[in-house]
Design a protein around this motif. Structure first.
Motif, PDB file in Angstrom:
ATOM      1  N   THR A   1      -1.014 -44.776   3.638  1.00  0.00           N
ATOM      2  CA  THR A   1      -0.248 -45.269   2.514  1.00  0.00           C
ATOM      3  C   THR A   1      -0.629 -46.707   2.171  1.00  0.00           C
ATOM      4  O   THR A   1      -0.765 -47.541   3.047  1.00  0.00           O
ATOM      5  CB  THR A   1       1.260 -45.210   2.845  1.00  0.00           C
ATOM      6  OG1 THR A   1       1.565 -43.876   3.245  1.00  0.00           O
ATOM      7  CG2 THR A   1       2.095 -45.560   1.656  1.00  0.00           C
TER       8      THR A   1
ATOM      9  N   TYR B   1       0.151 -50.368   0.049  1.00  0.00           N
ATOM     10  CA  TYR B   1       1.275 -51.191  -0.370  1.00  0.00           C
ATOM     11  C   TYR B   1       0.783 -52.265  -1.322  1.00  0.00           C
ATOM     12  O   TYR B   1      -0.311 -52.792  -1.160  1.00  0.00           O
ATOM     13  CB  TYR B   1       1.950 -51.848   0.840  1.00  0.00           C
ATOM     14  CG  TYR B   1       2.816 -50.898   1.617  1.00  0.00           C
ATOM     15  CD1 TYR B   1       4.197 -50.899   1.460  1.00  0.00           C
ATOM     16  CD2 TYR B   1       2.269 -49.978   2.497  1.00  0.00           C
ATOM     17  CE1 TYR B   1       4.998 -50.011   2.158  1.00  0.00           C
ATOM     18  CE2 TYR B   1       3.060 -49.086   3.201  1.00  0.00           C
ATOM     19  CZ  TYR B   1       4.428 -49.112   3.025  1.00  0.00           C
ATOM     20  OH  TYR B   1       5.217 -48.230   3.706  1.00  0.00           O
TER      21      TYR B   1
ATOM     22  N   GLU C   1       5.612 -53.498  -1.725  1.00  0.00           N
ATOM     23  CA  GLU C   1       6.265 -52.217  -1.977  1.00  0.00           C
ATOM     24  C   GLU C   1       5.253 -51.096  -1.839  1.00  0.00           C
ATOM     25  O   GLU C   1       4.054 -51.282  -2.098  1.00  0.00           O
ATOM     26  CB  GLU C   1       6.838 -52.172  -3.390  1.00  0.00           C
ATOM     27  CG  GLU C   1       7.998 -53.092  -3.613  1.00  0.00           C
ATOM     28  CD  GLU C   1       8.551 -52.971  -5.028  1.00  0.00           C
ATOM     29  OE1 GLU C   1       7.899 -52.340  -5.891  1.00  0.00           O
ATOM     30  OE2 GLU C   1       9.632 -53.522  -5.269  1.00  0.00           O
ATOM     31  N   LEU C   2       5.734 -49.923  -1.493  1.00  0.00           N
ATOM     32  CA  LEU C   2       4.923 -48.727  -1.381  1.00  0.00           C
ATOM     33  C   LEU C   2       4.283 -48.400  -2.729  1.00  0.00           C
ATOM     34  O   LEU C   2       4.942 -48.467  -3.761  1.00  0.00           O
ATOM     35  CB  LEU C   2       5.802 -47.564  -0.927  1.00  0.00           C
ATOM     36  CG  LEU C   2       5.159 -46.188  -0.787  1.00  0.00           C
ATOM     37  CD1 LEU C   2       4.120 -46.198   0.328  1.00  0.00           C
ATOM     38  CD2 LEU C   2       6.223 -45.162  -0.504  1.00  0.00           C
TER      39      LEU C   2
ATOM     40  N   GLU D   1       3.052 -45.868  -5.318  1.00  0.00           N
ATOM     41  CA  GLU D   1       3.278 -44.479  -5.671  1.00  0.00           C
ATOM     42  C   GLU D   1       1.989 -43.924  -6.264  1.00  0.00           C
ATOM     43  O   GLU D   1       1.515 -44.419  -7.280  1.00  0.00           O
ATOM     44  CB  GLU D   1       4.414 -44.352  -6.683  1.00  0.00           C
ATOM     45  CG  GLU D   1       5.757 -44.872  -6.199  1.00  0.00           C
ATOM     46  CD  GLU D   1       6.340 -44.068  -5.054  1.00  0.00           C
ATOM     47  OE1 GLU D   1       6.004 -42.874  -4.937  1.00  0.00           O
ATOM     48  OE2 GLU D   1       7.127 -44.629  -4.276  1.00  0.00           O
ATOM     49  N   GLU D   2       1.404 -42.933  -5.594  1.00  0.00           N
ATOM     50  CA  GLU D   2       0.138 -42.366  -6.083  1.00  0.00           C
ATOM     51  C   GLU D   2       0.328 -40.980  -6.616  1.00  0.00           C
ATOM     52  O   GLU D   2       1.180 -40.270  -6.259  1.00  0.00           O
ATOM     53  CB  GLU D   2      -0.882 -42.356  -4.960  1.00  0.00           C
ATOM     54  CG  GLU D   2      -1.275 -43.758  -4.544  1.00  0.00           C
ATOM     55  CD  GLU D   2      -2.444 -43.778  -3.594  1.00  0.00           C
ATOM     56  OE1 GLU D   2      -3.414 -43.034  -3.835  1.00  0.00           O
ATOM     57  OE2 GLU D   2      -2.383 -44.505  -2.614  1.00  0.00           O
TER      58      GLU D   2
END
Length: 54
Positions: free
Chosen positions: A2, A4, A50-51, A53-54
Motif C-alpha cells: 500500500t 501513502y 494518508e492511504l 486509494e487506487e
C-alpha cells in the motif's frame, strides 16, 4: 504493498522503493517506518500521510 501520500506536499511513499535518504529500506511497509520519520520533500510528520486509494 500500500502507498501513502503526504497531505502537505503530495509526495507518495512507495514501500517497494522505500526512502534511501531517510534510511528506509525498499520493501518497508508504511506501518513499519519509525514514528519519527518525516516526509523527504517537505518534512511533514508521518501523521500527515494518508492511504492512497487506487
Amino acid at each position: 504493498m500500500t502507498k501513502y501520500v503526504c497531505t502537505v506536499c503530495g509526495y507518495i511513499y512507495d514501500p517497494e522503493v522505500g526512502d534511501a535518504d531517510g534510511g528506509i529500506e525498499p520493501g518497508t511497509a508504511f506501518e513499519d517506518i519509525p514514528d519519527d520519520w518525516v516526509c523527504p520533500v517537505c518534512g511533514a510528520t508521518k501523521e500527515d500521510f494518508e492511504l492512497v486509494e487506487e
